[in-house]
Design a protein around this motif. Structure first.
Motif, PDB file in Angstrom:
ATOM      1  N   ILE A  11     -62.126  95.834  19.111  1.00  0.00           N
ATOM      2  CA  ILE A  11     -63.444  96.312  18.511  1.00  0.00           C
ATOM      3  C   ILE A  11     -64.515  95.175  18.124  1.00  0.00           C
ATOM      4  CG2 ILE A  11     -64.507  97.417  16.415  1.00  0.00           C
ATOM      5  CD1 ILE A  11     -61.859  99.257  16.392  1.00  0.00           C
ATOM      6  N   THR A  12     -63.887  94.146  17.572  1.00  0.00           N
ATOM      7  CA  THR A  12     -64.898  92.988  17.243  1.00  0.00           C
ATOM      8  C   THR A  12     -65.427  92.298  18.734  1.00  0.00           C
ATOM      9  OG1 THR A  12     -62.795  91.563  17.034  1.00  0.00           O
ATOM     10  CG2 THR A  12     -63.954  92.584  14.915  1.00  0.00           C
ATOM     11  N   THR A  13     -64.445  92.113  19.633  1.00  0.00           N
ATOM     12  CA  THR A  13     -65.048  91.954  21.052  1.00  0.00           C
ATOM     13  C   THR A  13     -66.257  92.549  21.393  1.00  0.00           C
ATOM     14  OG1 THR A  13     -62.831  90.931  21.315  1.00  0.00           O
ATOM     15  CG2 THR A  13     -64.398  91.247  23.182  1.00  0.00           C
ATOM     16  N   GLN A  14     -65.952  93.889  21.328  1.00  0.00           N
ATOM     17  CA  GLN A  14     -67.299  94.712  21.848  1.00  0.00           C
ATOM     18  C   GLN A  14     -68.408  94.777  21.108  1.00  0.00           C
ATOM     19  OE1 GLN A  14     -64.890  98.731  21.420  1.00  0.00           O
ATOM     20  NE2 GLN A  14     -64.580  98.673  23.615  1.00  0.00           N
ATOM     21  N   TRP A  15     -68.258  94.498  19.617  1.00  0.00           N
ATOM     22  CA  TRP A  15     -69.310  94.413  18.808  1.00  0.00           C
ATOM     23  C   TRP A  15     -70.211  93.059  19.018  1.00  0.00           C
ATOM     24  CZ3 TRP A  15     -72.304  97.898  17.101  1.00  0.00           C
ATOM     25  CH2 TRP A  15     -71.668  99.126  16.792  1.00  0.00           C
ATOM     26  N   GLU A  18     -72.141  93.535  22.167  1.00  0.00           N
ATOM     27  CA  GLU A  18     -73.314  94.554  21.915  1.00  0.00           C
ATOM     28  C   GLU A  18     -74.239  93.966  20.811  1.00  0.00           C
ATOM     29  OE1 GLU A  18     -74.319  96.929  23.573  1.00  0.00           O
ATOM     30  OE2 GLU A  18     -72.523  96.446  25.052  1.00  0.00           O
ATOM     31  N   ARG A  19     -73.906  93.330  19.762  1.00  0.00           N
ATOM     32  CA  ARG A  19     -74.642  92.780  18.629  1.00  0.00           C
ATOM     33  C   ARG A  19     -74.303  91.373  18.304  1.00  0.00           C
ATOM     34  NH1 ARG A  19     -77.404  95.919  15.310  1.00  0.00           N
ATOM     35  NH2 ARG A  19     -78.347  94.127  14.801  1.00  0.00           N
ATOM     36  N   PRO A  20     -74.559  90.479  19.549  1.00  0.00           N
ATOM     37  CA  PRO A  20     -74.498  88.944  19.100  1.00  0.00           C
ATOM     38  C   PRO A  20     -75.285  88.423  18.013  1.00  0.00           C
ATOM     39  CG  PRO A  20     -75.831  89.379  21.124  1.00  0.00           C
ATOM     40  CD  PRO A  20     -75.339  90.772  20.811  1.00  0.00           C
ATOM     41  N   ASP A  21     -76.296  89.123  17.506  1.00  0.00           N
ATOM     42  CA  ASP A  21     -77.075  88.601  16.565  1.00  0.00           C
ATOM     43  C   ASP A  21     -76.387  88.936  15.191  1.00  0.00           C
ATOM     44  OD1 ASP A  21     -77.282  91.457  16.993  1.00  0.00           O
ATOM     45  OD2 ASP A  21     -79.002  91.682  15.396  1.00  0.00           O
ATOM     46  N   LEU A  22     -74.967  89.504  15.031  1.00  0.00           N
ATOM     47  CA  LEU A  22     -74.488  89.961  13.751  1.00  0.00           C
ATOM     48  C   LEU A  22     -73.126  88.995  13.838  1.00  0.00           C
ATOM     49  CD1 LEU A  22     -74.948  93.583  13.309  1.00  0.00           C
ATOM     50  CD2 LEU A  22     -76.005  91.949  11.967  1.00  0.00           C
ATOM     51  N   ASP A  23     -72.864  88.733  12.513  1.00  0.00           N
ATOM     52  CA  ASP A  23     -71.425  88.078  12.294  1.00  0.00           C
ATOM     53  C   ASP A  23     -70.474  89.352  12.090  1.00  0.00           C
ATOM     54  OD1 ASP A  23     -69.127  86.642  11.655  1.00  0.00           O
ATOM     55  OD2 ASP A  23     -69.974  85.966   9.742  1.00  0.00           O
ATOM     56  N   VAL A  24     -69.616  89.415  12.959  1.00  0.00           N
ATOM     57  CA  VAL A  24     -68.761  90.689  12.859  1.00  0.00           C
ATOM     58  C   VAL A  24     -67.443  90.293  12.330  1.00  0.00           C
ATOM     59  CG1 VAL A  24     -70.127  92.325  14.267  1.00  0.00           C
ATOM     60  CG2 VAL A  24     -68.236  90.849  15.209  1.00  0.00           C
TER      61      VAL A  24
END
Length: 165
Positions: A11-15, A18-24
């Motif tokens: 899930i975190t890999t997908q995020w 998709e959202r490299p601007d956020l620290d997941v």
């Protein structure tokens, strides 16, 4: 997924894609804890059910048993010990009274007050259920060695204190 990755990693890999601007990265902890909590709750409830109890009934019986002789506690105290509302305690106690595991009685120290008292049958049930509960918790922690358990315990205590729980 490989043996060293899990669902949360996927899930975190997908995020991240998709959202490299956020620290997941917080999902690495929170996501795993959420999944673990769900699984642990299932495992705990199964043991309670084998003893004819739901989670709420187990909590009330355990609070009464921990109180020691004469295993009697005021309903308001039960609410504080089980961290639920007085209304929820009343419903739980009603079910336990109906099953003969607790009784309502006058407080020996204050004739105007009432207490909830563990019956002998209730004591037998909670003693058996608690023994099984502890064996179950030991089983659930088998994947951690003693040092890891102590470290996790300390981390959770510190984190809980920082969140006021």
């Amino acid at each position: 997924m490989t043996p060293t990755t899990d669902h949360v990693d996927a899930i975190t890999t997908q995020w991240r894609a998709e959202r490299p601007d956020l620290d997941v990265s917080p999902m690495q902890v929170i996501g795993r804890l959420h999944r673990l909590a769900d699984r642990l709750r299932e495992e705990l409830l199964a043991v309670y059910a084998r003893h004819g109890l739901g989670e709420g009934e187990f909590d009330v019986l355990a609070a009464l048993r921990r109180a020691g002789e004469p295993f009697a506690v005021a309903p308001g105290e039960l609410a504080r010990h089980t961290m639920v509302t007085s209304g929820a305690v009343t419903k739980r106690v009603d079910r336990l009274v109906a099953s003969g595991l607790v009784e309502r009685d006058d407080d020996a120290d204050d004739g105007r007050a009432r207490v909830v008292r563990l019956t002998p049958a209730g004591r037998r049930v909670i003693d058996g259920a608690f023994t099984a509960h502890m064996a179950n918790e030991q089983r659930l922690l088998v994947g951690l060695d003693p040092a890891q358990r102590r470290e996790l315990e300390a981390l959770l205590r510190t984190w809980g204190a920082s969140l006021g729980v």
